[in-house]
Structures are given as structure tokens and as C-alpha cells.
Motif scaffolding. Structure first.
Motif, PDB file in Angstrom:
ATOM      1  N   LEU A   1       3.827   3.505  -7.271  1.00 13.57           N
ATOM      2  CA  LEU A   1       4.190   4.899  -7.497  1.00 13.57           C
ATOM      3  C   LEU A   1       3.019   5.832  -7.226  1.00 13.57           C
ATOM      4  O   LEU A   1       1.859   5.488  -7.479  1.00 13.57           O
ATOM      5  N   ARG A   2       3.336   7.005  -6.761  1.00 11.60           N
ATOM      6  CA  ARG A   2       2.326   8.048  -6.657  1.00 11.60           C
ATOM      7  C   ARG A   2       1.916   8.474  -8.068  1.00 11.60           C
ATOM      8  O   ARG A   2       2.670   8.274  -9.021  1.00 11.60           O
ATOM      9  N   PRO A   3       0.728   9.078  -8.202  1.00 15.33           N
ATOM     10  CA  PRO A   3       0.255   9.460  -9.542  1.00 15.33           C
ATOM     11  C   PRO A   3       1.239  10.316 -10.331  1.00 15.33           C
ATOM     12  O   PRO A   3       1.319  10.225 -11.555  1.00 15.33           O
ATOM     13  N   ASP A   4       2.020  11.151  -9.629  1.00 18.28           N
ATOM     14  CA  ASP A   4       3.004  12.000 -10.303  1.00 18.28           C
ATOM     15  C   ASP A   4       4.425  11.478 -10.108  1.00 18.28           C
ATOM     16  O   ASP A   4       5.397  12.221 -10.292  1.00 18.28           O
ATOM     17  N   GLY A   5       4.552  10.198  -9.740  1.00 19.33           N
ATOM     18  CA  GLY A   5       5.863   9.622  -9.468  1.00 19.33           C
ATOM     19  C   GLY A   5       6.651   9.291 -10.717  1.00 19.33           C
ATOM     20  O   GLY A   5       6.157   9.413 -11.846  1.00 19.33           O
ATOM     21  N   LYS A   6       7.887   8.850 -10.492  1.00 21.26           N
ATOM     22  CA  LYS A   6       8.776   8.493 -11.609  1.00 21.26           C
ATOM     23  C   LYS A   6       9.417   7.136 -11.341  1.00 21.26           C
ATOM     24  O   LYS A   6       9.778   6.810 -10.212  1.00 21.26           O
TER      25      LYS A   6
ATOM     26  N   GLY B   1       0.787  -1.223   0.000  1.00 25.76           N
ATOM     27  CA  GLY B   1       0.000   0.000   0.000  1.00 25.76           C
ATOM     28  C   GLY B   1       0.819   1.273   0.000  1.00 25.76           C
ATOM     29  O   GLY B   1       0.282   2.362  -0.208  1.00 25.76           O
ATOM     30  N   GLN B   2       2.128   1.178   0.240  1.00 26.40           N
ATOM     31  CA  GLN B   2       2.990   2.359   0.240  1.00 26.40           C
ATOM     32  C   GLN B   2       3.277   2.790  -1.196  1.00 26.40           C
ATOM     33  O   GLN B   2       3.542   1.955  -2.069  1.00 26.40           O
ATOM     34  N   GLN B   3       3.206   4.076  -1.446  1.00 28.03           N
ATOM     35  CA  GLN B   3       3.534   4.612  -2.765  1.00 28.03           C
ATOM     36  C   GLN B   3       4.721   5.561  -2.647  1.00 28.03           C
ATOM     37  O   GLN B   3       4.895   6.256  -1.641  1.00 28.03           O
ATOM     38  N   TYR B   4       5.517   5.614  -3.686  1.00 32.91           N
ATOM     39  CA  TYR B   4       6.773   6.345  -3.665  1.00 32.91           C
ATOM     40  C   TYR B   4       6.793   7.429  -4.739  1.00 32.91           C
ATOM     41  O   TYR B   4       6.127   7.334  -5.774  1.00 32.91           O
TER      42      TYR B   4
END
Length: 324
Positions: free
Chosen positions: A231-236, A209-212
Motif C-alpha cells: 500500500l501507498r503511505p496514504d492507502g487503504k 515493488g508496486q504499491q496501490y
């Protein structure tokens, strides 16, 4: 001089320790007495001509370069005409992949433009471990990943050559770092400064459940859908190595996924340059980055060293120390 010579593609068994002519520096070149060299995955890819693209770049039937090895550190022995940056006695290190390789030898001639002065507080072995893996990690995090202080960064493959540098570089940039590695490497990851370590034999980082903000994939294989979920929605997501399937997905599917919205996903192709190596030198001299070296071999033992590296379980870097 003695050198490890490769006259045909194949396993490490094709490598031979031979006496060859000592090179003479040409215009703009320096002759370096190699004190240490370091192995990279690219060495055994080049040796085996795998993937086939290697043959198109470095010789279809026989190797274009018979002395391989990209990363080295040593002492300038002589300089050719018009050399302005170095003089005999200077301690240097660099990546020779763009100028003919040749690190697995007692001496090598190389353009002065690819060399940087060795960090004063690091050994030749530590300096040799840096050029390919260290600069790859730097470019992946800083340039492709656009890392920022306070971000949550995950390094998958944190115990390998690139991974050990990536954990430390990410911390130097002020990120909160989660390292993913096997049970035997948990303590190593913590000693490098990781804020959290995930043992992949016990926990799946894509299902917690953790997003980076940023994920660097430096080893193994996972489909892009797994990374996207973490990943978060704006992650890379940046891929720097791993299984061929992982590499091809990042290269072929990453740009398409990035255009559809959501996380940006792609790969990094290393671009060796002395400017970034100077940056790594500063990190080394300030103690923010310390190379992790697991095994040391001598020049005649290069085939054994490559066999070990090819197994895929090396912790940090494997280096070659020259016997005198």
C-alpha cells in the motif's frame, strides 16, 4: 410448497427437501414466488454454526431459521395489508438476511422494504446473484475504501463472488484495476475489465515493488504486514472475507495499525439496504456490471451446491434455479 429445511446444525447432509406450508403475507409483507436464489459463504457458516458466534445469534442448540438462503429473485404473487411499493406480477430481488432468510424455497414472505425491482435486462438468476456479493463489493470500495477515479486498486480474490463484482465496480468508478487470481481464472478477470491480472501461483503481488491506493481482500489469507507493504503511505486496505485468521487480524489489528500512521486498514461488515441495491440495479441495467455465474443447481440440489461452494474454488456465483 417445497423447501430445503434445516432442523439442526451440521454439514449439508442435514438438509432435507420437504413439503411445508405456503406462507401468507402479513402487514407490510409480500409473497414472492422464488425464481432463483444464490449461495453465499454465510450460508454454510450458518448451516455449520461456525464460528460459534452463529449460535449466539441464530440459536444456541437448534437453528432459529429452518429455511436458509438470503439472496433471491422472483415474482410477487400476493401482497399483505398496507403494501404500497409492489403489486402481484412485479419482478423483484433482494437480500433476506435481515428478515428471516427463506430463499431456498418455492415461496417466501418478506417485508416490502428489503426488495427492489429486478433489472429489466437481467435474468432472475443474474439478479439473485447480486444482493450480498454485489452490495458487499460496492460498500467496501465506495464507502470504506473511498475509491476515486484514477486510483490504482488491487482486488485479491478477484474470481470469487465478491471479487468478480469488485473488479467491475472499481472499473465503473474509473480506477485502474489489478486482479489477483489463479491461473484458471486469468481470462475471466480480463473479460471483466481488469487492467492487469496477477496469477498468484506465479507471482507475489506484495514483492513486486508496486504499491496501490486501495486493496480489497476478498479471499485467502495474508498477514496485514504483507498488505501494508503493498500500500501507498496514504492507502487503504479493506477486508471483506477470506480465512478466519485474515478476518480476525483485520478486525483486531487493523484499527491499531491505522492509528499508528500510514495506511488505513480494516474490515467491512455488510449492511444490506435497498438504496445500495438500487445502485447495483443501475450498474446492471447500464451494463457496467454483469454477474459471473459458474454453476447452476436445482432446489433439491442445494446440499450439493453448498458442498461445492464450501470447497472455496467457485468462479463468481453459484445459483439455484427453481424447477416448476
Amino acid at each position: 410448497m417445497k423447501a430445503i429445511v434445516c432442523t439442526k446444525y451440521g454439514s449439508p447432509d442435514v438438509l432435507q427437501l420437504q413439503e411445508v406450508e405456503k406462507p401468507v403475507p402479513k402487514d407490510g409483507e409480500v409473497l414472492v414466488r422464488v425464481q432463483a436464489a444464490a449461495l453465499n459463504a454465510s450460508d454454510w457458516h450458518l448451516l455449520r454454526a461456525d464460528p460459534f458466534l452463529v449460535r449466539l445469534m441464530y440459536g444456541l442448540f437448534t437453528p432459529k431459521y429452518q429455511i436458509i438462503g438470503a439472496d433471491m429473485a422472483g415474482r410477487v404473487e400476493a401482497v399483505g395489508p398496507n403494501v404500497t411499493q409492489f403489486q402481484p406480477g412485479d419482478e423483484v430481488f433482494g437480500d433476506l438476511s435481515r428478515c428471516g432468510f427463506g430463499a431456498y424455497a418455492e415461496y417466501v414472505c418478506v417485508s416490502e422494504r428489503v426488495l427492489v425491482r429486478k433489472p429489466v435486462n437481467r435474468s432472475f438468476e443474474e439478479a439473485a446473484a447480486v444482493p450480498t456479493a454485489g452490495v458487499t463489493a460496492l460498500q467496501a470500495l465506495r464507502d470504506r475504501g473511498q475509491i476515486k477515479p484514477g486510483q490504482k486498486v488491487l482486488i485479491n480474490g478477484a474470481s470469487g463472488g465478491v471479487g468478480t463484482f469488485a473488479v467491475q465496480i472499481a472499473k465503473a468508478f474509473g480506477a485502474e484495476v489489478t486482479a489477483v487470481c489463479s491461473s484458471r481464472n486469468v481470462d475471466t478477470a480480463l473479460s471483466m475489465g481488469a487492467d492487469k491480472v496477477i496469477d498468484y501461483t506465479k507471482e507475489d503481488f506484495t514483492k513486486g515493488g508496486q504499491q496501490y491506493d486501495l486493496i480489497l481482500a476478498a479471499n485467502g489469507y495474508r498477514p496485514l504486514s504483507d498488505y501494508r507493504r503493498a500500500l501507498r503511505p496514504d492507502g487503504k486496505y479493506v477486508m471483506t472475507g477470506g480465512a478466519e485468521a485474515q478476518m480476525f487480524q483485520a478486525i483486531l489489528l487493523g484499527p491499531w495499525i491505522s492509528r499508528t500512521g500510514g495506511p488505513k486498514m480494516g474490515n467491512l461488515m455488510l449492511k444490506p439496504n435497498p438504496k445500495d441495491l438500487e445502485c447495483m440495479k443501475e450498474l446492471l441495467e447500464t451494463g457496467k456490471v454483469v454477474p459471473v455465474i459458474e454453476r447452476r443447481y436445482t432446489l433439491p440440489e442445494v446440499p450439493d451446491a453448498l458442498r461445492y461452494l464450501e470447497e472455496g474454488h467457485a468462479r463468481g456465483k453459484v445459483v439455484i434455479s427453481m424447477e416448476r
